[in-house]
Design a protein around this motif. Structure first.
Motif, mmCIF file in Angstrom:
data_model
loop_
_atom_site.group_PDB
_atom_site.id
_atom_site.type_symbol
_atom_site.label_atom_id
_atom_site.label_comp_id
_atom_site.label_asym_id
_atom_site.label_seq_id
_atom_site.Cartn_x
_atom_site.Cartn_y
_atom_site.Cartn_z
ATOM 1 N N UNK A 482 0.852 -1.194 0.000
ATOM 2 C CA UNK A 482 0.000 0.000 0.000
ATOM 3 C C UNK A 482 0.889 1.245 0.000
ATOM 4 N N UNK A 483 1.571 1.532 -1.119
ATOM 5 C CA UNK A 483 2.563 2.607 -1.141
ATOM 6 C C UNK A 483 1.990 3.997 -0.980
ATOM 7 N N UNK A 484 0.677 4.166 -1.044
ATOM 8 C CA UNK A 484 0.076 5.486 -0.873
ATOM 9 C C UNK A 484 -0.228 5.804 0.587
ATOM 10 N N UNK A 485 -0.085 4.824 1.492
ATOM 11 C CA UNK A 485 -0.416 5.046 2.901
ATOM 12 C C UNK A 485 0.763 5.717 3.604
ATOM 13 N N UNK A 486 0.900 7.002 3.379
ATOM 14 C CA UNK A 486 2.031 7.767 3.900
ATOM 15 C C UNK A 486 1.671 8.491 5.182
ATOM 16 N N UNK A 487 2.697 8.968 5.863
ATOM 17 C CA UNK A 487 2.489 9.755 7.087
ATOM 18 C C UNK A 487 1.900 11.129 6.774
ATOM 19 N N UNK A 488 2.281 11.692 5.625
ATOM 20 C CA UNK A 488 1.845 13.039 5.259
ATOM 21 C C UNK A 488 0.382 13.036 4.837
ATOM 22 N N UNK A 489 -0.381 13.953 5.397
ATOM 23 C CA UNK A 489 -1.779 14.093 5.004
ATOM 24 C C UNK A 489 -1.860 14.466 3.532
ATOM 25 N N UNK A 490 -2.628 13.735 2.720
ATOM 26 C CA UNK A 490 -2.667 14.026 1.280
ATOM 27 C C UNK A 490 -3.199 15.410 0.952
ATOM 28 N N UNK A 491 -4.077 15.950 1.794
ATOM 29 C CA UNK A 491 -4.571 17.300 1.559
ATOM 30 C C UNK A 491 -3.489 18.346 1.746
ATOM 31 N N UNK A 492 -2.634 18.140 2.738
ATOM 32 C CA UNK A 492 -1.512 19.056 2.951
ATOM 33 C C UNK A 492 -0.583 19.019 1.750
ATOM 34 N N UNK A 493 -0.248 17.799 1.303
ATOM 35 C CA UNK A 493 0.635 17.643 0.143
ATOM 36 C C UNK A 493 0.026 18.313 -1.084
ATOM 37 N N UNK A 494 -1.244 18.031 -1.350
ATOM 38 C CA UNK A 494 -1.887 18.546 -2.558
ATOM 39 C C UNK A 494 -2.000 20.066 -2.530
#
Length: 756
Positions: A482-494
């Motif tokens: 599951x390579x998308x399960x990162x520590x960084x919130x995806x909304x913050x990244x986007x």
């Protein structure tokens, strides 16, 4: 006026590798021939010959573009090859148009039939033109290839060879005919980027027997291309070559290839045979040989390195052998994945032009090689795909996923950060590297289209926390499956990426006088910055409180000075707490060292760069890697291959850190687009005692070389004509120097903090 050449196909498929020929004589009575120009393309790949000789050194013509709208046409000067009587020959293969593409078994995505289109225009001294072109009069016959696929390999039967088929005097009475295919000539376009060619040859380094008794060959370098071999054996005897990047348990490690067979087969004629499988492509270091008559000798096989003809422009080396080796790995990884399209990997059943990879790697690519035309060509495909997807930038270009049954289509999932941002980030990198505003003008509509899709994706709070996101893909702490399960919130990244994109577009649009676009982009950037601070920042702490979110927030300019100081200290704390181990994925990795450097934590940045434990940039080097891996732990410390299904040993994305190495370790960067003003600012650290980097800029060679001598930093600078360098060295005031060579002295600051 002569009608255009027709796209023709053989009446019989002929194992997917037909030969097409046309005999013709020069027309008398018009004087000498003064020019002869051949235009050639194919639905598939084509190798053109004239009187038995290849017309060029190019391979895999016409490459891979978004064939629905752009089919490139090669142009070759063949004047020196003409005789009174001639034969124009075309050898076809499946290539990208009819071969397998992607990991779900898609095949023949662009055409059911192989086709070729060629037009030879011969001009005489009196102005007369003779045109020889593909039409229904051509003849088709079988080649020595009985199967060919870019993923699966090629089978060649030397007993089927037809000597002289493409030379005058050959009797083609037993050959079949051709038929004309419907074709829209508006799809034809000249090459913008360079062709694919053979770059160099790598000899076999070692031949040995594996624990299971199989014959293995090591070429010493993970590369992309094929193996050329010479062999003599009984007629009808078959030799099989299987390719892979790594060994596992002492045997050829084919599991990471997934369904790609990467296998070439050769059937011997009984005489001395020479085989070169030019209708396929492999990513490999090791080859398993089966069926070789007698003993395999290293001199019997040679690896032919294949890639787009991009010229090397940037170089780097330093006192650390590991770091220098890592940089070489970045170069080799880029070379292997710049085969007409900037692919993610060159070996498994994927090999697609993933936008996220080149989005983050473009600055490094533009330093290492002259990729101006290569990426302009690819951006034209990106824009074409985007126009036919309601403004959405695909995940891959050319977009094979739009016709794939896998539920992974961007037209359904919408805009994505980093991946979609390639529409803006890649032109930005080219503008800064080459100073060419044409790429900005050409891509302005594409850039604005992407920004507007982002605007439409924002939530009522003004941040981008809706829809599908890859996020910080391949965070080392994410599960292998599951390579998308990162520590960084995806909304913050986007949201951070959206702000960067809008800011870049504002500046580029202003540079070319597109004031309305600049105004819209600027207003969007301001609104995103305000929303980001309101939703995600509390006293300098950024939501999800991990390395990636601080790296993006700091480098992309989303914080005021007070919050920036707090965020920089928190980033430094997180990296130190990790023991200087990598904790970022695709989104954060390219920017984490800049974030540390810019906030005064140079020592910590070097600690991260020089780390050798897993996960780190140098860990793969200690494991014998010769290219950059997809995962930080593609190979585990015990030598076993990562159990995840997605494991490549040749991915350039994580090598994007080389951009920081050029600018900060080497000390050479553009101070304005195109290097008319150059920034010279080496920042020693990490125990390094010397480094040097050079770049062939649009104005000439620029170079910086430094070494530590006691308490002195001795720096040699080369500045090309027509430019000026801004020099910033510790212990001396900022200064400007003009063209020429300069020998400067500053204070040695290795191992100390340097505040921005």
């Amino acid at each position: 006026m002569t009608p255009p050449a027709q796209m023709i196909a053989p009446d019989d498929d002929l194992c997917g590798a037909p030969l097409l020929r046309k005999a013709f004589a020069l027309e008398p009575g018009h004087g000498d021939v003064v020019s002869a120009r051949l235009l050639v393309t194919a639905l598939g790949v084509v190798e053109a010959t004239l009187n038995g000789e290849p017309v060029s050194e190019d391979v895999l013509t016409p490459g891979w573009s978004s064939y629905e709208w752009r089919l490139r046409q090669a142009e070759v000067d063949v004047l020196a090859m003409l005789r009174d009587t001639n034969v124009l020959g075309l050898r076809l293969g499946n290539g990208w148009a009819r071969g397998r593409l992607g990991w779900t078994g898609g095949r023949a995505l662009y055409t059911d039939e192989l086709g070729a289109l060629a037009e030879l225009t011969v001009r005489y001294a009196d102005g007369h033109e003779q045109v020889v072109q593909t039409d229904g009069t051509w003849r088709a016959g079988p080649s020595d290839t009985t199967s060919n696929d870019l993923y699966d390999g090629q089978t060649i039967d030397a007993g089927r060879r037809t000597p002289g088929w493409d030379a005058p005097g050959f009797d083609d009475a037993g050959w079949s005919g051709v038929h004309v295919l419907p074709f829209d000539h508006a799809r034809l376009t000249p090459y913008v980027g360079p062709p694919v060619v053979r770059h160099e040859e790598v000899p076999a380094q070692r031949v040995w027997t594996s624990p299971s008794g199989r014959t293995l060959v090591d070429f010493g370098q993970n590369l992309v291309g094929w193996v050329r071999l010479s062999v003599t054996g009984p007629a009808g005897h078959e030799i099989v070559l299987r390719h892979a990047e790594v060994l596992e348990d002492g045997e050829l490690g084919t599991r990471p290839l997934r369904s790609a067979r990467a296998t070439d087969r050769y059937v011997l004629s009984g005489a001395q045979d020479r085989f070169e499988p030019t209708l396929t492509l492999h990513g490999f270091r090791y080859v398993e040989v089966e069926g070789w008559p007698g003993e395999v000798r290293p001199e019997d096989l040679v690896a032919v390195v294949v890639g787009s003809r991009v010229e090397r422009t940037g170089r780097f080396e330093c006192s650390s052998d590991l770091l220098t080796r890592f940089h070489r790995n970045v170069v080799w990884g880029m070379r292997g994945n710049f085969v007409d399209v900037p692919t993610d990997c060159p070996q498994r059943d994927e090999r697609l032009g993933w936008t996220g990879d080149i989005s983050v790697f473009a600055p490094t690519a533009a330093y290492l090689f002259d990729v101006a035309d290569f990426l302009r060509d690819w951006l034209a495909d990106l824009a074409a795909e985007q126009r036919h997807a309601d403004g959405v930038v695909p995940f891959v270009v050319p977009d094979t996923l739009k016709s794939d049954p896998f539920p992974f289509r961007p037209d359904q999932l919408g805009a994505t950060a980093v991946w979609g941002d390639a529409a803006v980030w890649v032109p930005w990198a080219l503008w800064w590297a080459y100073g060419d505003e044409a790429v900005v003008r050409d891509q302005l509509g594409s850039m604005l289209g992407h920004l507007r899709r982002v605007q439409a994706s924002l939530s009522p709070t003004g941040v981008w926390d809706t829809g599908f996101q890859f996020g910080d893909w391949l965070d080392p702490d994410a599960p292998p499956d599951d390579p998308a399960r990162a520590k960084a919130d995806p909304g913050v990244v986007a949201t951070a990426c959206a702000h960067r994109t809008a800011s870049m577009l504002e500046r580029m649009a202003s540079a070319v006088g597109a004031d309305d676009v600049a105004r819209e982009a600027g207003e969007t950037a301001t609104a995103l910055r305000e929303a980001f601070g309101r939703e995600y920042v509390r006293g300098g702490r950024v939501h999800s409180d991990c390395v990636t979110v601080y790296a993006l927030t700091l480098v992309f300019g989303l914080l005021d000075e007070e919050d920036r100081t707090v965020a920089g200290e928190r980033l430094d704390e997180l990296v130190r707490e990790s023991g200087h181990l990598i904790s970022t994925g695709f989104a954060g990795t390219p920017f984490v060292l800049d974030a540390l450097t810019d906030t005064g934590h140079l020592d910590t940045a070097y600690g991260l760069l020089m780390q050798q434990e897993c996960p780190s940039w140098l860990y793969p080097v200690t494991m014998g890697a010769t290219t950059v891996w997809e995962r930080w732990d593609s190979m585990l410390p015990d030598g076993s291959v990562n159990p995840g299904e997605m494991t490549s040993f040749n991915h350039y994305a994580l090598g994007a850190v080389a951009d920081w190495m050029h600018r900060t370790v080497g000390g050479l960067a553009p101070a304005e687009p195109g290097y008319r003003r150059i920034l010279v600012r080496p920042r020693p650290g990490g125990g390094l005692t010397r480094a040097e980097t050079s770049l062939d800029t649009p104005h000439g060679r620029a170079a910086v070389a430094w070494r530590v001598d006691g308490d002195a930093l001795l720096v040699d600078v080369e500045v090309p004509e027509g430019t000026v360098a801004v020099v910033m060295l510790p212990g001396r005031p900022e200064e400007e120097v003009g063209p020429g060579r300069h020998h400067l002295r500053g204070d040695a600051v290795a191992g100390t903090e340097v505040r921005a």
